[in-house]
Design an enzyme around this catalytic site. Structure first.
Site, PDB file in Angstrom:
ATOM      1  N   SER A   1       0.872  -1.166   0.000  1.00 38.49           N
ATOM      2  CA  SER A   1       0.000   0.000   0.000  1.00 38.49           C
ATOM      3  C   SER A   1       0.910   1.217   0.000  1.00 38.49           C
ATOM      4  O   SER A   1       1.764   1.361   0.884  1.00 38.49           O
ATOM      5  CB  SER A   1      -0.898  -0.013   1.237  1.00 38.49           C
ATOM      6  N   GLU A   2       0.757   2.091  -1.018  1.00 37.31           N
ATOM      7  CA  GLU A   2       1.800   3.096  -1.255  1.00 37.31           C
ATOM      8  C   GLU A   2       1.878   4.186  -0.186  1.00 37.31           C
ATOM      9  O   GLU A   2       2.788   4.997  -0.204  1.00 37.31           O
ATOM     10  CB  GLU A   2       1.667   3.696  -2.657  1.00 37.31           C
ATOM     11  N   ASN A   3       0.918   4.214   0.750  1.00 41.79           N
ATOM     12  CA  ASN A   3       1.054   5.153   1.853  1.00 41.79           C
ATOM     13  C   ASN A   3       2.026   4.637   2.923  1.00 41.79           C
ATOM     14  O   ASN A   3       2.220   5.310   3.932  1.00 41.79           O
ATOM     15  CB  ASN A   3      -0.311   5.464   2.480  1.00 41.79           C
TER      16      ASN A   3
END
Lengths: 231, 218
Positions: free
Chosen positions: B46-48
């Site tokens: 998840s790119e966060n």
């Protein structure tokens, strides 16, 4: 060395009209709630805000948008905010949308003392307009400049009186990067401990990057999309 | 006619391989997580700032500090790790993520993709999509073959502002599985009950059909 300030109002007291400020957080996760509230109280205007998102209508940076305190937003994603969209379409608000990885890495470059980075994100799109394109190993990259912000405002989980910071879970996101990138960095923390209590191996942001720190209060930590499963 | 969103996700899940690190975009791509074959180890990014995304929390166990890129509350798994956004896009840019699945408004026969902006209408932003499409080694697009008016979203050239160029390798739409290379769409599979002619009529870009096109079986 005294980095500890009493609270958010003192921490942001010298942020004046027209300042360029970075604000940590992803959505409403890990945003500096106390400092945003203080900026609203101070009624400081014409701000340029660098932040991945622009909050929602009644929370986060959305509170500053409501008071028309923001002149320009530099963000990667600004959905979920009707007032933002209204100000943008009416021309009241200037917006620069940039790829999320570019946003993160321009912070990193500032904190690492590098003037620019090369990234493939945005090659061949309108993001590339006016930017230098260089080819390395047959692939095209855009040159993107390091940020130059007057202030960075971040939220950490734990911090010590020398400004060393530890973040929690995905509320880390842009916070350590912006902490490195600001000319003057303000950190609000949930727990402020004496020097020596944090394990040096566990510190995410060395205190050298942090100029002011205070213990925040009354964190709402609003959830944007509450998703659960049945037990 | 055609596949449901769940069936699109189910078909895309057949592209997963053991040991893959995968980034799933918002919408249909998120559903792919529900169809990871049992016994297969796939790590979701998840790119966060998370590798090893787990399922939604049980009611009452939500943690405001633990969300995915769609801002949904989630959980971790054994082996999960948190990192900052620069490292997150660092691993994406460096090609460490094996597969990216994302949605699209339009795809061109050259593999260009548009999914972030409708001028004058929608100004939400590109988020991490431009970084993902510029760097991922393997990109699968999950999309509807046509818009609500019935117009093709698989075009000779994108009309909307681009997210990335020459990057889409494979499309799983509600009607078909297609590969994109050499400047044309190649029809690989048909959705159950959908004819080749039906797909041809709804593909504005050049469509190459070679030999017998198998029907997807669920």
């Amino acid at each position: 060395m005294n980095k500890v300030v009493l609270g958010a109002d003192q921490a942001i007291s010298d942020i004046e009209d027209g300042a360029v400020i970075m604000l940590g957080g992803f959505g409403l996760c890990g945003i500096p709630e106390n400092c945003i509230a203080a900026l609203v109280r101070k009624k400081v205007k014409h701000l340029t805000c660098i932040s991945n998102n622009a909050g929602v209508d009644d929370f986060g940076i959305g509170l500053m948008l409501q008071q028309r305190q923001v002149k320009k937003m530099i963000s990667s994603y600004v959905g979920e905010n009707a007032e933002f969209e209204r100000q943008l379409l009416s021309g009241e608000l200037e917006v620069e949308l940039i790829p999320q990885g570019t946003l993160a890495t321009r912070c990193l470059a500032a904190g690492y003392g590098m003037p620019a980075i090369y990234t493939p994100a945005g090659v061949g799109t309108e993001v590339a307009a006016g930017k230098e394109v260089r080819t390395f190993n047959g692939k095209e990259f855009l040159m993107e400049m390091a940020f130059n912000a007057d202030f960075a405002i971040v939220k950490a989980w734990r911090g010590d009186t020398q400004g060393n910071l530890i973040f929690r879970a995905t509320s880390r996101n842009f916070n350590p990067l912006m902490a490195m990138a600001g000319k003057l960095t303000i950190a609000e923390v949930e727990e402020l401990v004496p020097v020596g209590e944090l394990d040096p191996d566990h510190i995410h942001t060395p205190g050298i990057y942090v100029h002011r720190i205070f213990k925040g209060s009354n964190y709402e930590k609003r959830i944007e999309q509450r998703t659960t499963r049945i037990r | 006619m055609g596949m449901t969103k769940e069936q699109i996700a189910q078909r895309i899940a057949r592209e997963l391989r053991d040991g893959y690190y995968v980034n799933l975009g918002i919408g249909i791509p998120t559903l792919v997580a529900n169809y990871i074959p049992s016994g297969m180890s796939v790590v979701l990014q998840s790119e966060n700032g998370l590798l090893g995304m787990g399922p939604f929390p049980f009611d009452g166990e939500e943690d405001a500090d633990l969300i995915n890129a769609g801002k949904q509350t989630i959980t971790t798994l054994p082996g999960s790790v948190f990192f900052d956004s620069a490292m997150s896009f660092g691993m994406i840019r460096a090609g460490k993520v094996d597969l990216t699945v994302l949605g699209a408004m339009e795809v061109s026969q050259d593999g260009d993709i548009a999914n972030w902006k409708i001028p004058g209408k929608m100004v939400k932003g590109m988020g991490g999509a431009m970084d993902l499409v510029a760097s991922a080694r393997n990109i699968i697009v999950a999309m509807m073959h046509t818009n609500p008016k019935g117009e093709s979203k698989l075009l000779p050239a994108c009309q909307l502002p681009l997210t990335g160029i020459r990057c889409v390798k494979r499309i799983v739409s509600d009607l078909a599985v297609l590969d994109v290379h050499d400047g044309v769409f190649h029809l690989l599979e048909r959705a159950p009950g959908v004819s080749v002619d039906y797909i041809k009529e709804r593909t504005a870009g050049t469509l190459v059909v070679q030999g017998e096109i198998p029907e997807i079986i669920f």
